[in-house]
Design an enzyme around this catalytic site. Structure first.
Site, PDB file in Angstrom:
ATOM      1  N   HIS A 127      57.988 -20.383  58.074  1.00 24.97           N
ATOM      2  CA  HIS A 127      57.575 -19.645  56.872  1.00 24.97           C
ATOM      3  C   HIS A 127      56.045 -19.610  56.738  1.00 24.97           C
ATOM      4  O   HIS A 127      55.324 -20.260  57.488  1.00 24.97           O
ATOM      5  CB  HIS A 127      58.224 -20.234  55.625  1.00 24.97           C
ATOM      6  CG  HIS A 127      57.869 -21.662  55.358  1.00 24.97           C
ATOM      7  ND1 HIS A 127      58.360 -22.692  56.116  1.00 24.97           N
ATOM      8  CD2 HIS A 127      57.063 -22.230  54.429  1.00 24.97           C
ATOM      9  CE1 HIS A 127      57.889 -23.837  55.650  1.00 24.97           C
ATOM     10  NE2 HIS A 127      57.086 -23.581  54.633  1.00 24.97           N
ATOM     11  N   THR A 166      52.658 -15.314  58.146  1.00 19.01           N
ATOM     12  CA  THR A 166      51.944 -14.820  59.337  1.00 19.01           C
ATOM     13  C   THR A 166      51.904 -15.870  60.443  1.00 19.01           C
ATOM     14  O   THR A 166      51.896 -17.078  60.176  1.00 19.01           O
ATOM     15  CB  THR A 166      50.485 -14.465  58.966  1.00 19.01           C
ATOM     16  OG1 THR A 166      49.939 -15.540  58.186  1.00 19.01           O
ATOM     17  CG2 THR A 166      50.393 -13.167  58.195  1.00 19.01           C
ATOM     18  N   ARG A 167      51.861 -15.396  61.682  1.00 18.74           N
ATOM     19  CA  ARG A 167      51.633 -16.242  62.853  1.00 18.74           C
ATOM     20  C   ARG A 167      50.710 -15.488  63.801  1.00 18.74           C
ATOM     21  O   ARG A 167      50.847 -14.273  63.967  1.00 18.74           O
ATOM     22  CB  ARG A 167      52.952 -16.537  63.600  1.00 18.74           C
ATOM     23  CG  ARG A 167      53.951 -17.416  62.835  1.00 18.74           C
ATOM     24  CD  ARG A 167      53.464 -18.843  62.723  1.00 18.74           C
ATOM     25  NE  ARG A 167      54.427 -19.743  62.106  1.00 18.74           N
ATOM     26  CZ  ARG A 167      54.496 -20.033  60.802  1.00 18.74           C
ATOM     27  NH1 ARG A 167      53.666 -19.461  59.945  1.00 18.74           N
ATOM     28  NH2 ARG A 167      55.390 -20.896  60.351  1.00 18.74           N
ATOM     29  N   LYS A 172      44.062 -16.917  54.795  1.00 19.13           N
ATOM     30  CA  LYS A 172      45.003 -18.035  54.993  1.00 19.13           C
ATOM     31  C   LYS A 172      44.467 -18.902  56.121  1.00 19.13           C
ATOM     32  O   LYS A 172      44.042 -18.388  57.156  1.00 19.13           O
ATOM     33  CB  LYS A 172      46.381 -17.487  55.360  1.00 19.13           C
ATOM     34  CG  LYS A 172      47.396 -18.569  55.701  1.00 19.13           C
ATOM     35  CD  LYS A 172      48.694 -17.966  56.212  1.00 19.13           C
ATOM     36  CE  LYS A 172      49.395 -18.925  57.152  1.00 19.13           C
ATOM     37  NZ  LYS A 172      50.561 -18.319  57.811  1.00 19.13           N
ATOM     38  N   HIS A 210      45.080 -27.266  62.829  1.00 19.47           N
ATOM     39  CA  HIS A 210      46.108 -27.398  63.865  1.00 19.47           C
ATOM     40  C   HIS A 210      46.331 -28.850  64.277  1.00 19.47           C
ATOM     41  O   HIS A 210      47.466 -29.269  64.499  1.00 19.47           O
ATOM     42  CB  HIS A 210      45.711 -26.556  65.077  1.00 19.47           C
ATOM     43  CG  HIS A 210      46.696 -26.618  66.197  1.00 19.47           C
ATOM     44  ND1 HIS A 210      47.961 -26.079  66.108  1.00 19.47           N
ATOM     45  CD2 HIS A 210      46.615 -27.179  67.438  1.00 19.47           C
ATOM     46  CE1 HIS A 210      48.615 -26.288  67.244  1.00 19.47           C
ATOM     47  NE2 HIS A 210      47.820 -26.958  68.064  1.00 19.47           N
ATOM     48  N   CYS A 247      54.753 -27.064  55.849  1.00 13.98           N
ATOM     49  CA  CYS A 247      55.581 -26.561  56.946  1.00 13.98           C
ATOM     50  C   CYS A 247      55.695 -27.687  57.990  1.00 13.98           C
ATOM     51  O   CYS A 247      55.093 -28.752  57.813  1.00 13.98           O
ATOM     52  CB  CYS A 247      54.880 -25.330  57.521  1.00 13.98           C
ATOM     53  SG  CYS A 247      55.884 -24.260  58.567  1.00 13.98           S
ATOM     54  N   LYS A 259      54.866 -17.142  68.486  1.00 18.07           N
ATOM     55  CA  LYS A 259      54.497 -15.925  69.227  1.00 18.07           C
ATOM     56  C   LYS A 259      55.435 -15.674  70.397  1.00 18.07           C
ATOM     57  O   LYS A 259      55.625 -14.549  70.821  1.00 18.07           O
ATOM     58  CB  LYS A 259      53.045 -16.009  69.712  1.00 18.07           C
ATOM     59  CG  LYS A 259      52.807 -17.114  70.723  1.00 18.07           C
ATOM     60  CD  LYS A 259      51.363 -17.219  71.186  1.00 18.07           C
ATOM     61  CE  LYS A 259      50.444 -17.834  70.174  1.00 18.07           C
ATOM     62  NZ  LYS A 259      50.793 -19.225  69.768  1.00 18.07           N
TER      63      LYS A 259
HETATM   64  C1  LIG Z   1      51.942 -24.042  59.407  1.00 20.40           C
HETATM   65  C2  LIG Z   1      52.367 -23.505  60.729  1.00 20.40           C
HETATM   66  C3  LIG Z   1      51.585 -22.562  61.373  1.00 20.40           C
HETATM   67  C4  LIG Z   1      51.944 -22.072  62.623  1.00 20.40           C
HETATM   68  N1  LIG Z   1      51.182 -21.111  63.219  1.00 20.40           N
HETATM   69  C5  LIG Z   1      51.576 -20.569  64.397  1.00 20.40           C
HETATM   70  C6  LIG Z   1      50.865 -19.476  64.957  1.00 20.40           C
HETATM   71  O1  LIG Z   1      49.880 -18.993  64.385  1.00 20.40           O
HETATM   72  N2  LIG Z   1      51.318 -18.959  66.129  1.00 20.40           N
HETATM   73  C7  LIG Z   1      52.416 -19.449  66.765  1.00 20.40           C
HETATM   74  O2  LIG Z   1      52.763 -18.941  67.826  1.00 20.40           O
HETATM   75  N3  LIG Z   1      53.118 -20.478  66.243  1.00 20.40           N
HETATM   76  C8  LIG Z   1      52.729 -21.041  65.081  1.00 20.40           C
HETATM   77  N4  LIG Z   1      53.443 -22.057  64.510  1.00 20.40           N
HETATM   78  C9  LIG Z   1      54.570 -22.643  65.247  1.00 20.40           C
HETATM   79  C10 LIG Z   1      55.860 -21.864  65.125  1.00 20.40           C
HETATM   80  O3  LIG Z   1      56.038 -21.363  63.827  1.00 20.40           O
HETATM   81  C11 LIG Z   1      57.001 -22.792  65.544  1.00 20.40           C
HETATM   82  O4  LIG Z   1      56.707 -23.277  66.858  1.00 20.40           O
HETATM   83  C12 LIG Z   1      58.335 -22.080  65.568  1.00 20.40           C
HETATM   84  O5  LIG Z   1      58.607 -21.471  64.328  1.00 20.40           O
HETATM   85  C13 LIG Z   1      59.429 -23.099  65.902  1.00 20.40           C
HETATM   86  O6  LIG Z   1      60.665 -22.424  65.958  1.00 20.40           O
HETATM   87  P1  LIG Z   1      62.047 -23.220  65.993  1.00 20.40           P
HETATM   88  O7  LIG Z   1      63.105 -22.213  66.231  1.00 20.40           O
HETATM   89  O8  LIG Z   1      61.919 -24.384  66.902  1.00 20.40           O
HETATM   90  O9  LIG Z   1      62.186 -23.832  64.508  1.00 20.40           O
HETATM   91  P2  LIG Z   1      62.720 -23.090  63.158  1.00 20.40           P
HETATM   92  O10 LIG Z   1      62.219 -21.698  63.081  1.00 20.40           O
HETATM   93  O11 LIG Z   1      62.398 -24.010  62.035  1.00 20.40           O
HETATM   94  O12 LIG Z   1      64.281 -23.027  63.394  1.00 20.40           O
HETATM   95  C14 LIG Z   1      65.102 -24.161  63.458  1.00 20.40           C
HETATM   96  C15 LIG Z   1      66.366 -23.831  62.678  1.00 20.40           C
HETATM   97  O13 LIG Z   1      67.337 -24.845  62.909  1.00 20.40           O
HETATM   98  C16 LIG Z   1      68.060 -25.033  61.707  1.00 20.40           C
HETATM   99  N5  LIG Z   1      68.714 -26.341  61.755  1.00 20.40           N
HETATM  100  C17 LIG Z   1      68.119 -27.544  61.836  1.00 20.40           C
HETATM  101  N6  LIG Z   1      69.046 -28.532  61.875  1.00 20.40           N
HETATM  102  C18 LIG Z   1      70.250 -27.935  61.834  1.00 20.40           C
HETATM  103  C19 LIG Z   1      71.585 -28.421  61.835  1.00 20.40           C
HETATM  104  N7  LIG Z   1      71.860 -29.727  61.915  1.00 20.40           N
HETATM  105  N8  LIG Z   1      72.584 -27.525  61.742  1.00 20.40           N
HETATM  106  C20 LIG Z   1      72.322 -26.198  61.675  1.00 20.40           C
HETATM  107  N9  LIG Z   1      71.063 -25.685  61.675  1.00 20.40           N
HETATM  108  C21 LIG Z   1      70.049 -26.540  61.752  1.00 20.40           C
HETATM  109  C22 LIG Z   1      66.981 -24.919  60.634  1.00 20.40           C
HETATM  110  O14 LIG Z   1      67.539 -24.635  59.372  1.00 20.40           O
HETATM  111  C23 LIG Z   1      66.124 -23.790  61.174  1.00 20.40           C
HETATM  112  O15 LIG Z   1      66.519 -22.536  60.648  1.00 20.40           O
HETATM  113  C24 LIG Z   1      53.113 -22.557  63.253  1.00 20.40           C
HETATM  114  C25 LIG Z   1      53.914 -23.497  62.597  1.00 20.40           C
HETATM  115  C26 LIG Z   1      53.559 -23.959  61.347  1.00 20.40           C
HETATM  116  C27 LIG Z   1      54.424 -24.976  60.662  1.00 20.40           C
END
Ligand SMILES: Cc1cc2nc3c(=O)[nH]c(=O)nc-3n(C[C@H](O)[C@H](O)[C@H](O)COP(=O)(O)OP(=O)(O)OC[C@H]3O[C@@H](n4cnc5c(N)ncnc54)[C@H](O)[C@@H]3O)c2cc1C
Length: 377
Positions: free
Chosen positions: A45, A48-49, A263, A267, A313, A346
């Site tokens: 959330h 933006t990324r 924003k 990091h 986050c 990304k």
């Molecule tokens: C502040 C911030 C800024 C960032 N900026 C950048 C950026 O500029 N550029 C970039 O490339 N990346 C950026 N990132 C990193 C990027 O957002 C993350 O690497 C990416 O969103 C991770 O994706 P994910 O699918 O691993 O996690 P998520 O998108 O969180 O998905 C994991 C999902 O698993 C679900 N889940 C967890 N446990 C269970 C369970 N037991 N049962 C069922 N569902 C479950 C959760 O509800 C969630 O929906 C940033 C991250 C943050 C926090």
């Protein structure tokens, strides 16, 4: 017990993308998420990324970033929703900055457009930036900003339209291997999958433990904040997204998009946490606002206005800050995507596609060897 060809545990950034690519190939797919994605409880959330192509974290990421950019464009077309703004991305640091050297070398290696600018050229081009003379910067004009919630929503809609089933607000409580299949348990039901993708973000570690895997992941509390800024200097039509490497810290940020303010986030650093008991109030640590405000006061003083809003986050860090995307060493029908270490969004489109290929074709078109779990053994 209902059986699916593929079950995806965690339908966030990576899982929802994978769900779409699987369903599009006609694979019967069940996605299960503990919340209702997109949501504010995990890592995706904050509106933006940044997407960069010339990659300071390692030139091996470049083909991955370029494929991801193509897939984001395809998703924009398929959904009819704007998911990317080509603001350009400016990376700045001192002359001996290793990250910037890798940006330049990866741009050269892959013939990516890149402008290398002196501090004075930066100050002349963007009056909102105060860059010291011992710094320089690289502008990637083709890169920019993705809209993560809109992208996940688009994948969700298209996956459903292609026949995927999504269970929301349903927490997976355990995973169990059962011969060539996997049993996925929730509080209310169990499901059988011929194949499994574990993509549960900050919650991956205990789920992977159920499958006998010890994966070095550290969920980490991170904050982002929006500040009132002079729109004539920092508006998205004239100001790029940015990444600043300082001696002991790294800050990234976004121009003011639709008047939202600049924003910004830090990091490096943050507090290791348990995602179930995370302190989600922005401002409970003085550094939540203090770190980013002091960066802005030094480098972008006309963007250090009033705090508009702040959010908490989660990053999920690996020891080397590279991702873990791999198959289970003993059970190749199980794939996991974890440890995106604060720079994964990304790539989510390309990770989703690669996870789909690993599960269905047995290998991905992109080389994932640098993301293997065995590098930690
Ligand atoms: C502040 C911030 C800024 C960032 N900026 C950048 C950026 O500029 N550029 C970039 O490339 N990346 C950026 N990132 C990193 C990027 O957002 C993350 O690497 C990416 O969103 C991770 O994706 P994910 O699918 O691993 O996690 P998520 O998108 O969180 O998905 C994991 C999902 O698993 C679900 N889940 C967890 N446990 C269970 C369970 N037991 N049962 C069922 N569902 C479950 C959760 O509800 C969630 O929906 C940033 C991250 C943050 C926090």
């Amino acid at each position: 017990m209902q059986t699916y060809e593929v079950i995806i545990v965690g339908a966030g950034s990576m899982g929802m993308a994978a769900g779409y690519y699987l369903a599009r190939r006609g694979i019967s797919t069940l996605l299960i998420d503990a919340f209702d994605p997109p949501h504010t409880m995990g890592s995706h959330h904050g509106d933006t990324r940044i997407i960069r192509h010339a990659y300071g974290e390692g030139r091996q990421y470049v083909p991955f970033a370029l494929r991801a950019q193509e897939l984001w464009a395809e998703l924009e077309q398929a959904s009819g929703v704007k998911l990317f703004s080509q603001t350009g991305v400016l990376s700045a640091g001192a002359h001996d900055c290793a990250f910037l050297r890798e940006v330049r070398e990866s741009a050269e290696r892959y013939s990516l457009p890149l402008e290398v600018l002196t501090a004075q050229q930066v100050r002349e081009r963007w009056a909102g930036i105060e860059l010291p003379d011992h710094f320089y910067a690289c502008l990637e004009p083709a890169s920019g900003v993705l809209y993560p919630e809109k992208a996940i929503h688009a994948y969700r809609q298209l996956a459903a339209a292609s026949g995927a089933t999504l269970l929301t607000n349903t927490k997976v409580t355990s995973l169990q291997m059962d011969g060539e299949e996997v049993v996925v348990r929730t509080d209310s039901e169990s499901y059988r999958g011929q194949k499994l993708l574990v993509s549960a973000g900050a919650w991956n570690k205990p789920l992977l433990q159920d499958l006998g895997l010890s994966v070095p992941l550290v969920p980490t509390r991170k904050t982002i904040a929006w500040f009132g800024a002079d729109e004539s200097l920092y508006g998205a039509e004239r100001f790029p997204a940015f990444v600043f490497h300082l001696d002991d810290s790294m800050f990234y940020g976004f121009p003011s998009i639709d008047g939202a303010g600049v924003k910004i986030g830090r990091h490096d650093g943050g507090q290791a946490i348990d995602p179930d008991s995370l302190e989600r109030t922005f401002g409970c640590y003085l550094s939540d606002e203090g770190d980013v405000r002091s960066f802005l006061e030094t480098y972008m003083p006309q963007a250090a206005g009033g705090l508009r809003q702040g959010k908490v986050c989660i990053y999920t860090m690996t020891p080397d800050e590279h991702f873990i995307i791999d198959r289970h060493p003993d059970s190749p029908h199980i794939v996991f995507a974890a440890g995106f270490s604060g720079h994964g969004f990304k790539f989510a489109s390309a990770v989703g596609e690669a996870a789909c290929q690993l599960l269905i074709d047995g290998e991905s078109k992109l080389d994932l060897s640098m993301f293997s779990l065995s590098r930690f053994s």
